[in-house]
Design a protein around this motif. Structure first.
Motif, PDB file in Angstrom:
ATOM      1  N   ARG A  56       3.197   6.682   8.000  1.00  0.00           N
ATOM      2  CA  ARG A  56       2.808   7.792   7.133  1.00  0.00           C
ATOM      3  C   ARG A  56       2.599   9.038   7.978  1.00  0.00           C
ATOM      4  NH1 ARG A  56       0.100   3.335   5.323  1.00  0.00           N
ATOM      5  NH2 ARG A  56      -1.573   3.730   6.772  1.00  0.00           N
TER       6      ARG A  56
ATOM      7  N   ALA B 100       0.870  -1.190   0.000  1.00  0.00           N
ATOM      8  CA  ALA B 100       0.000   0.000   0.000  1.00  0.00           C
ATOM      9  C   ALA B 100       0.901   1.232   0.000  1.00  0.00           C
ATOM     10  CB  ALA B 100      -0.922  -0.012   1.209  1.00  0.00           C
TER      11      ALA B 100
ATOM     12  N   ARG C 186      -2.604  -6.439   2.232  1.00  0.00           N
ATOM     13  CA  ARG C 186      -2.238  -5.081   1.806  1.00  0.00           C
ATOM     14  C   ARG C 186      -1.410  -4.452   2.914  1.00  0.00           C
ATOM     15  NH1 ARG C 186      -7.490  -5.784   1.930  1.00  0.00           N
ATOM     16  NH2 ARG C 186      -7.505  -4.296   3.639  1.00  0.00           N
ATOM     17  N   VAL C 187      -0.145  -4.235   2.647  1.00  0.00           N
ATOM     18  CA  VAL C 187       0.781  -3.820   3.698  1.00  0.00           C
ATOM     19  C   VAL C 187       1.433  -2.484   3.336  1.00  0.00           C
ATOM     20  CG1 VAL C 187       2.819  -4.491   5.017  1.00  0.00           C
ATOM     21  CG2 VAL C 187       1.212  -6.253   4.245  1.00  0.00           C
ATOM     22  N   GLY C 188       1.235  -1.488   4.196  1.00  0.00           N
ATOM     23  CA  GLY C 188       1.795  -0.166   3.949  1.00  0.00           C
ATOM     24  C   GLY C 188       2.956   0.158   4.868  1.00  0.00           C
ATOM     25  N   SER C 189       2.646   0.569   6.087  1.00  0.00           N
ATOM     26  CA  SER C 189       3.668   1.112   6.988  1.00  0.00           C
ATOM     27  C   SER C 189       4.772   0.114   7.337  1.00  0.00           C
ATOM     28  CB  SER C 189       3.018   1.678   8.252  1.00  0.00           C
ATOM     29  OG  SER C 189       2.094   0.770   8.779  1.00  0.00           O
TER      30      SER C 189
ATOM     31  N   MET D 103     -12.768  -8.474  -0.443  1.00  0.00           N
ATOM     32  CA  MET D 103     -11.809  -7.665   0.310  1.00  0.00           C
ATOM     33  C   MET D 103     -12.502  -7.147   1.560  1.00  0.00           C
ATOM     34  SD  MET D 103     -10.862  -4.270   1.004  1.00  0.00           S
ATOM     35  CE  MET D 103     -10.154  -2.888   0.114  1.00  0.00           C
TER      36      MET D 103
ATOM     37  N   ASN E  95      -4.807   4.313  -3.100  1.00  0.00           N
ATOM     38  CA  ASN E  95      -6.202   4.569  -2.750  1.00  0.00           C
ATOM     39  C   ASN E  95      -6.732   5.939  -3.156  1.00  0.00           C
ATOM     40  OD1 ASN E  95      -4.771   5.871  -0.845  1.00  0.00           O
ATOM     41  ND2 ASN E  95      -5.930   5.103   0.910  1.00  0.00           N
TER      42      ASN E  95
ATOM     43  N   ILE F 160     -11.697  -4.625   5.356  1.00  0.00           N
ATOM     44  CA  ILE F 160     -10.863  -3.887   6.312  1.00  0.00           C
ATOM     45  C   ILE F 160     -11.623  -3.911   7.645  1.00  0.00           C
ATOM     46  CG2 ILE F 160      -9.687  -1.709   6.815  1.00  0.00           C
ATOM     47  CD1 ILE F 160     -10.223  -0.904   3.863  1.00  0.00           C
TER      48      ILE F 160
ATOM     49  N   MET G 216      -3.388  -6.132   7.163  1.00  0.00           N
ATOM     50  CA  MET G 216      -2.529  -4.982   6.896  1.00  0.00           C
ATOM     51  C   MET G 216      -1.273  -5.122   7.775  1.00  0.00           C
ATOM     52  SD  MET G 216      -5.503  -2.121   6.338  1.00  0.00           S
ATOM     53  CE  MET G 216      -5.584  -1.425   7.954  1.00  0.00           C
ATOM     54  N   SER G 217      -0.507  -4.048   7.899  1.00  0.00           N
ATOM     55  CA  SER G 217       0.773  -4.160   8.606  1.00  0.00           C
ATOM     56  C   SER G 217       0.662  -4.838   9.975  1.00  0.00           C
ATOM     57  CB  SER G 217       1.400  -2.776   8.790  1.00  0.00           C
ATOM     58  OG  SER G 217       1.820  -2.287   7.545  1.00  0.00           O
TER      59      SER G 217
ATOM     60  N   LYS H 142       0.381   4.512  -0.785  1.00  0.00           N
ATOM     61  CA  LYS H 142      -0.118   5.885  -0.691  1.00  0.00           C
ATOM     62  C   LYS H 142       0.859   6.769   0.074  1.00  0.00           C
ATOM     63  CE  LYS H 142      -2.934   4.667   3.335  1.00  0.00           C
ATOM     64  NZ  LYS H 142      -3.361   3.281   3.177  1.00  0.00           N
TER      65      LYS H 142
ATOM     66  N   ILE I 219      -7.270   0.371  -4.085  1.00  0.00           N
ATOM     67  CA  ILE I 219      -7.759  -0.195  -2.817  1.00  0.00           C
ATOM     68  C   ILE I 219      -8.565   0.805  -1.986  1.00  0.00           C
ATOM     69  CG2 ILE I 219      -5.863  -1.883  -2.702  1.00  0.00           C
ATOM     70  CD1 ILE I 219      -4.444  -0.128  -0.681  1.00  0.00           C
TER      71      ILE I 219
HETATM   72  C1  LIG Z   1      -3.170   2.184   3.667  1.00  0.00           C
HETATM   73  C2  LIG Z   1      -3.970   0.953   3.450  1.00  0.00           C
HETATM   74  C3  LIG Z   1      -3.491  -0.309   3.858  1.00  0.00           C
HETATM   75  C4  LIG Z   1      -2.185  -0.518   4.571  1.00  0.00           C
HETATM   76  O1  LIG Z   1      -2.217  -0.006   5.865  1.00  0.00           O
HETATM   77  P1  LIG Z   1      -0.967  -0.239   6.860  1.00  0.00           P
HETATM   78  O2  LIG Z   1      -1.599  -0.328   8.198  1.00  0.00           O
HETATM   79  O3  LIG Z   1      -0.083   0.934   6.707  1.00  0.00           O
HETATM   80  O4  LIG Z   1      -0.326  -1.510   6.486  1.00  0.00           O
HETATM   81  C5  LIG Z   1      -4.282  -1.403   3.570  1.00  0.00           C
HETATM   82  N1  LIG Z   1      -5.478  -1.300   2.946  1.00  0.00           N
HETATM   83  C6  LIG Z   1      -5.970  -0.110   2.557  1.00  0.00           C
HETATM   84  C7  LIG Z   1      -7.274  -0.075   1.882  1.00  0.00           C
HETATM   85  C8  LIG Z   1      -5.236   1.048   2.797  1.00  0.00           C
HETATM   86  O5  LIG Z   1      -5.741   2.224   2.408  1.00  0.00           O
END
Ligand SMILES: *Cc1c(COP(=O)(O)O)cnc(C)c1O
Length: 230
Positions: free
Chosen positions: A227, A32, A218-221, A159, A55, A161, A202-203, A34, A77
């Motif tokens: 962020r 992820a 879906r892994v961001g941080s 999907m 996103n 969250i 996620m993370s 963004k 996403i």
């Molecule tokens: C930002 C985001 C993630 C990742 O989030 P982290 O907690 O940073 O891993 C996953 N899914 C969606 C839809 C996001 O917007």
């Protein structure tokens, strides 16, 4: 920057290990990205990331122009606004956040206009949160049924969250509810629906999600660092 490379390697490794433990043949890590610019995206690519999730349509387009995702697949996403359908369809490999009949209709007609088929996931609001995107679990069947009438979309799975900040046992319960929906809906064999992807985790919880049956996370941080919203 070196952190991104090391973090991405580590996340891929952790996901692979969690998949092995869960007996899941393959897990796709979607980074992820963004709020991370093209250079940072490329750093993750160099470490082996081949899927990126954005996103916001505008940010995605800007990074596309910079060649940020060269050689990788792009997933949308985020919350999908009606007026962004036109820009996104045909440009992204998957839209993970389809959550209404109206969006399905718009995506379908845009895809057919372009002579393409848009792969998509249906986003489920598994926590029943008022302010969250996603279709209510009780309305999911209506969307899957409708997929039979939208040949411009190829529905590949679900999907979700789960609510942020929930205790781990609660999150596990949401993940398990998702797996049950995924299995039950797959068994119904809707026209133009292949229930092959379950995108959740996620993370903070992607290994837990994989243990509960996710085959896309879906892994961001954990890859790019925290962020900083301004
Ligand atoms: C930002 C985001 C993630 C990742 O989030 P982290 O907690 O940073 O891993 C996953 N899914 C969606 C839809 C996001 O917007």
């Amino acid at each position: 920057m070196d952190d991104i490379y090391e973090n991405a390697k580590r996340v891929l490794e952790r996901a692979r290990e969690a998949a092995r433990r869960a007996g899941v043949p393959e897990v796709t890590v979607v980074a992820a990205s963004k709020m991370n610019d093209a250079i940072r995206v490329r750093r993750a690519y160099d470490a082996g990331i081949r899927y990126f999730g954005e996103n916001r349509a505008q940010e995605l387009e800007a990074k596309l122009r910079e060649g940020a995702f060269e050689g990788a697949k792009i997933h949308f996403i985020g919350h999908l606004q009606r007026n962004k359908v036109k820009t996104l369809v045909g440009k992204v490999d998957m839209i993970e956040s389809v959550d209404s009949l109206e969006l399905m209709t718009l995506i379908d007609s845009r895809a057919r206009e372009l002579g393409t088929v848009q792969p998509a996931l249906i986003e489920v609001n598994i926590g029943g949160e008022a302010a969250k995107s996603g279709v209510a679990p009780g309305k999911l069947e209506e969307l899957l049924e409708y997929a039979g009438k939208t040949p411009g979309i190829s529905v590949r799975g679900l999907m979700a969250i789960p609510p942020a900040g929930a205790e781990e046992n609660k999150t596990v319960r949401y993940f398990e509810q998702m797996r049950k929906l995924f299995i039950d809906m797959g068994a119904k064999k809707y026209d133009n629906v292949t229930m092959s992807i379950l995108s959740m985790g996620m993370s903070a919880d992607f290994e837990t999600a994989i243990a509960c049956g996710a085959n896309m996370v879906r892994v961001g941080s954990a890859i790019f660092g925290e962020r900083h919203y301004t």
